[in-house]
Scaffold this motif. Structure first.
Motif, PDB file in Angstrom:
ATOM      1  N   TRP A  57      58.188  26.717 -27.536  1.00  0.00           N
ATOM      2  CA  TRP A  57      59.263  25.994 -28.368  1.00  0.00           C
ATOM      3  C   TRP A  57      58.687  24.697 -29.007  1.00  0.00           C
ATOM      4  O   TRP A  57      58.715  24.371 -29.926  1.00  0.00           O
ATOM      5  N   ALA A  58      57.537  24.201 -28.248  1.00  0.00           N
ATOM      6  CA  ALA A  58      56.879  22.982 -28.954  1.00  0.00           C
ATOM      7  C   ALA A  58      56.286  23.403 -29.950  1.00  0.00           C
ATOM      8  O   ALA A  58      56.242  22.775 -31.084  1.00  0.00           O
ATOM      9  N   VAL A  59      55.464  24.653 -30.136  1.00  0.00           N
ATOM     10  CA  VAL A  59      54.604  24.935 -31.041  1.00  0.00           C
ATOM     11  C   VAL A  59      55.346  25.582 -32.196  1.00  0.00           C
ATOM     12  O   VAL A  59      55.282  25.149 -33.401  1.00  0.00           O
ATOM     13  N   VAL A  60      56.572  26.064 -31.994  1.00  0.00           N
ATOM     14  CA  VAL A  60      57.358  26.789 -32.939  1.00  0.00           C
ATOM     15  C   VAL A  60      57.969  25.582 -33.820  1.00  0.00           C
ATOM     16  O   VAL A  60      57.959  25.538 -34.942  1.00  0.00           O
ATOM     17  N   VAL A  61      58.775  24.585 -33.020  1.00  0.00           N
ATOM     18  CA  VAL A  61      59.211  23.443 -33.820  1.00  0.00           C
ATOM     19  C   VAL A  61      58.265  22.599 -34.522  1.00  0.00           C
ATOM     20  O   VAL A  61      58.602  22.141 -35.579  1.00  0.00           O
ATOM     21  N   TYR A  62      57.060  22.200 -33.994  1.00  0.00           N
ATOM     22  CA  TYR A  62      56.044  21.605 -34.545  1.00  0.00           C
ATOM     23  C   TYR A  62      55.875  22.159 -35.979  1.00  0.00           C
ATOM     24  O   TYR A  62      55.568  21.900 -37.145  1.00  0.00           O
ATOM     25  N   THR A  63      55.557  23.623 -35.738  1.00  0.00           N
ATOM     26  CA  THR A  63      55.032  24.586 -37.106  1.00  0.00           C
ATOM     27  C   THR A  63      56.045  24.255 -38.050  1.00  0.00           C
ATOM     28  O   THR A  63      55.756  24.308 -39.241  1.00  0.00           O
ATOM     29  N   ILE A  64      57.406  24.679 -37.701  1.00  0.00           N
ATOM     30  CA  ILE A  64      58.476  24.651 -38.624  1.00  0.00           C
ATOM     31  C   ILE A  64      58.567  23.280 -39.274  1.00  0.00           C
ATOM     32  O   ILE A  64      58.704  23.100 -40.593  1.00  0.00           O
TER      33      ILE A  64
END
Length: 378
Positions: free
Chosen positions: A289-296
């Motif tokens: 979740w953290a990586v996906v949110v930051y990437t978005i």
């Protein structure tokens, strides 16, 4: 009669020699002048190279002056005051904002930073153990990974690092004060400082030099304000997103993610590492979740918000931006990396205006940005 003809021939020969070299030994003087000019240029370049760190600090002061000038210009429609008073209001506002930030940060940031450093230490230790199980000693036996102990150790260990810490802190503090005072001085009297450089140019070229310097100032204002807006937006978005998914220390992680945008392309990638390290011990789902949110968030900022904010500034091809960051970082360290973008931006303006348009004669219609011949043209 023959003597008269001989005398006339000799007179013509003397006249031809005078016409070929009217100064009488001017060729030797011209060669000497060229040699002295080259020597002076070499000495100037050597002195500039030796004092490049100081020159970068001066340039950072010019950037800060551009920020103050942009803020004063933005207040002009709302406050019909003299420019000096508008600048004074801007400085008072920034001073109050900085004071509030320091008071709030002194209570919140140390504890959050300490927790995050301990978490990253533990995760890096686990990563090192996994690498050692495969025979890869990537970080080395004594790589100094324990940042928290280095920063928050006992009194004896802190004293052993006192000279290094105080030396670095004094250098940073001195550079910061010089940047602030230079920015204030440049912002309150930009015309006289600009004219002191313009007067070094030959009179026929002074108007053109003044025009190009004004354009460089406009580029610096647009770039700095755009970067500041991007940093604030990125900090707020990452802070809120990480807080909502339950990551510890969301403000510190959001702040470092926002500041990383000061270094394009490379900075956001580096900023993702602390976020991933902090999310690892909380489970695989939270890490994803953290990586996906930051990437978005980073993708929206980099591909949508950033271009919209910076569309009025000079756009630099990505390859040249990376080349500038790598070269200036290798040559001048952190200051070179931080100032690579504005240096390339104003350097490109100077090359296009003075060399391509004036020297090569390509004409003023050469576009610097999206088909516009001048920054800020409609």
């Amino acid at each position: 009669m023959s003597d008269t003809r001989i005398g006339q021939d000799r007179l013509r020969e003397v006249v031809r020699r005078d016409e070929a070299d009217p100064a009488g030994g001017g060729g030797r003087r011209s060669l000497l002048t060229t040699g002295l000019t080259l020597l002076a240029a070499c000495v100037t370049l050597f002195l500039a190279w030796q004092s490049v760190s100081s020159l970068l600090v001066v340039f950072a002061g010019v950037l800060f002056a551009a920020l103050l000038d942009a803020a004063a210009r933005a207040l002009a429609p709302a406050l019909p005051l003299r420019r000096v008073w508008r600048l004074t209001l801007v400085l008072l506002f920034l001073t109050a904002l900085s004071g509030l930030g320091l008071v709030w940060g002194a209570r919140k940031l140390p504890e959050q930073t300490r927790i995050l450093l301990k978490v990253m230490d533990a995760q890096l230790d686990i990563l090192q153990q996994h690498l050692l199980s495969y025979g890869v000693d990537l970080l080395g036996p004594e790589w100094g990974r324990d940042f928290a102990q280095w920063l928050f150790s006992d009194q004896g260990r802190l004293l052993s690092h006192a000279q290094f810490v105080l030396g670095g802190a004094s250098s940073v503090l001195t550079a910061t004060l010089v940047i602030l005072f230079l920015g204030i001085l440049f912002a309150f009297d930009p015309t006289s400082h600009r004219e002191s450089l313009v007067m070094l140019v030959k009179p026929p070229y002074r108007a053109r030099t003044r025009e190009v310097m004004d354009e460089m100032g406009n580029v610096m204002r647009l770039w700095f304000v755009g970067q500041l807006i991007r940093i604030i937006l990125m900090t707020l978005c990452v802070w809120v997103a990480l807080y909502l998914i339950g990551l510890p220390g969301p403000f510190v992680l959001g702040l470092q993610a926002g500041l990383s945008n000061f270094i394009p392309y490379l900075g956001p990638i580096v900023a993702a590492i602390p976020i991933a390290l902090v999310a690892m011990p909380l489970g695989g789902s939270l890490l994803i979740w953290a990586v996906v949110v930051y990437t978005i968030i980073q993708s929206i900022e980099g591909y949508v918000i950033g271009p919209l904010i910076q569309r009025q500034a000079v756009e630099i091809p990505p390859a040249w931006t990376l080349v500038a960051i790598v070269l200036l970082g290798a040559l001048f360290g952190v200051m070179g990396i931080a100032l690579a973008m504005p240096l390339v931006a104003i350097g490109r303006v100077a090359i296009v205006r003075f060399y391509v348009e004036d020297y090569l004669g390509d004409g003023p219609g050469l576009a610097l940005n999206n088909g516009k011949s001048r920054v800020g043209d409609p």
